[in-house]
Design a protein around this motif. Sequence first.
Motif, PDB file in Angstrom:
ATOM      1  N   MET A 135       9.862 -39.913  43.344  1.00 60.15           N
ATOM      2  CA  MET A 135       8.962 -39.139  42.835  1.00 60.15           C
ATOM      3  C   MET A 135       8.639 -39.673  41.410  1.00 60.15           C
ATOM      4  SD  MET A 135       8.707 -34.951  42.104  1.00 60.15           S
ATOM      5  CE  MET A 135       8.675 -34.722  43.780  1.00 60.15           C
ATOM      6  N   THR A 136       7.347 -39.744  41.102  1.00 63.69           N
ATOM      7  CA  THR A 136       6.663 -40.389  39.941  1.00 63.69           C
ATOM      8  C   THR A 136       5.442 -39.504  39.426  1.00 63.69           C
ATOM      9  OG1 THR A 136       6.092 -42.420  38.785  1.00 63.69           O
ATOM     10  CG2 THR A 136       5.554 -42.216  41.090  1.00 63.69           C
ATOM     11  N   ASP A 137       5.342 -39.676  37.918  1.00 56.61           N
ATOM     12  CA  ASP A 137       4.090 -38.865  37.538  1.00 56.61           C
ATOM     13  C   ASP A 137       3.813 -39.955  36.426  1.00 56.61           C
ATOM     14  OD1 ASP A 137       2.100 -37.140  36.453  1.00 56.61           O
ATOM     15  OD2 ASP A 137       3.660 -36.242  35.220  1.00 56.61           O
ATOM     16  N   PHE A 174       6.553 -39.709  46.223  1.00 57.84           N
ATOM     17  CA  PHE A 174       5.837 -38.465  45.927  1.00 57.84           C
ATOM     18  C   PHE A 174       5.122 -39.184  44.668  1.00 57.84           C
ATOM     19  CE2 PHE A 174       8.523 -36.915  48.536  1.00 57.84           C
ATOM     20  CZ  PHE A 174       8.013 -35.615  49.335  1.00 57.84           C
ATOM     21  N   TRP A 216       2.220 -38.148  41.583  1.00 62.64           N
ATOM     22  CA  TRP A 216       1.310 -37.311  40.945  1.00 62.64           C
ATOM     23  C   TRP A 216       0.141 -38.124  40.435  1.00 62.64           C
ATOM     24  CZ3 TRP A 216       1.448 -32.060  41.342  1.00 62.64           C
ATOM     25  CH2 TRP A 216       3.061 -31.440  41.792  1.00 62.64           C
ATOM     26  N   CYS A 230      -0.144 -34.164  44.583  1.00 63.15           N
ATOM     27  CA  CYS A 230       0.701 -35.033  44.809  1.00 63.15           C
ATOM     28  C   CYS A 230       0.643 -35.911  46.177  1.00 63.15           C
ATOM     29  CB  CYS A 230       2.120 -34.377  44.413  1.00 63.15           C
ATOM     30  SG  CYS A 230       3.537 -35.636  44.782  1.00 63.15           S
ATOM     31  N   VAL A 288       1.687 -38.251  49.063  1.00 60.64           N
ATOM     32  CA  VAL A 288       2.940 -38.416  49.657  1.00 60.64           C
ATOM     33  C   VAL A 288       2.862 -39.441  50.523  1.00 60.64           C
ATOM     34  CG1 VAL A 288       4.791 -37.332  51.247  1.00 60.64           C
ATOM     35  CG2 VAL A 288       3.627 -35.753  49.607  1.00 60.64           C
ATOM     36  N   TYR A 296      10.372 -29.308  44.470  1.00 62.92           N
ATOM     37  CA  TYR A 296      11.858 -29.658  44.870  1.00 62.92           C
ATOM     38  C   TYR A 296      12.420 -28.668  45.791  1.00 62.92           C
ATOM     39  CZ  TYR A 296      11.192 -31.913  40.438  1.00 62.92           C
ATOM     40  OH  TYR A 296      10.562 -32.574  39.211  1.00 62.92           O
ATOM     41  N   PHE A 313      13.685 -40.230  40.313  1.00 60.27           N
ATOM     42  CA  PHE A 313      12.646 -39.251  39.546  1.00 60.27           C
ATOM     43  C   PHE A 313      11.998 -40.360  38.285  1.00 60.27           C
ATOM     44  CE2 PHE A 313      15.343 -36.306  41.978  1.00 60.27           C
ATOM     45  CZ  PHE A 313      14.443 -35.717  42.595  1.00 60.27           C
TER      46      PHE A 313
END
Length: 286
Positions: free
Chosen positions: A131-133, A174, A176, A226, A228, A262, A280
């Motif tokens: 998961m990354t933003d 994931f 964002w 987000c 996927v 989550y 993450f």
Amino acid sequence: MEVLQDISKASVDEIEALIQSARQEIAKIELELLREIEEENQVPEETEKPEFKDPKDKDIKDKENGTANLECKTAKDDLNANKEKQKDDTEGIWKPPAMCIPMRGDVRSFDFEKLIREQKRATGKLFDVIMTDPPWQLATSNPTRGVAIGYQQLSDTLIEAIPFGRLQENGFIFIWVINAKYRFALDLMERWGYNLIDEVVWVKSTVNRRLAKSHGFYLQHAKETCLVGKKGGDPPNCQHNVDNDVIYSVRRGQSQKPIEIYRKFLSKCVSSDEGLTFFFFFFRND
């Protein structure tokens, strides 16, 4: 003690000897007096006190022990106060969850090859979920309408250079994404080797359960998206059709994502007892 009959006829040596002898006699007398005083003041050994059967006698005993009890209570209060102070000192300090290993570094120079080697050495496989933003670079000259951004933005080229695709063989990613980078994020996902399989929408609310609107170029934004993606096969025991794709929760601090992401997805869709590994990847200046 020998006393001279006529001190006027005594010599100096005789007088000094007389004084010395007198001092010795006085010291002996003082020692004997001290011994007598100690014997008179000696306290006999205490015999075992009978147990108190009368409630009144118990109250008397409690009163006698009142000072000791007060001292114990004071020491306990001091210990509790120290614990509260230590708790206050650590209040607001972020602590990693159990089974997590935080890493800190500059993404532009981070050794991803070493991370890949160590991950394989430790678990025998790469990450099951990422998961990354990313800190997307905003396009317009005044994109936030005066709102300060608490992190440094990265260009599209630098974000593309992050080897997310090499961190996975099978699993989900994931990402964002902001509206201005939606198409670019789809292209990135394909270049990294992923297929878009779904998206999650976070509808932001205020504490009063109203839409939390923020600035946008054409429309006021009240949601985040987000994407996927999936690469290879599913992680072990992956579950399908477990929840909906909308999160409706209170807006948090700047760049903070909803914890429901989550709970709703990672704990259901990809929950497993076979040692799933998560990566993450978030960006901050600190």
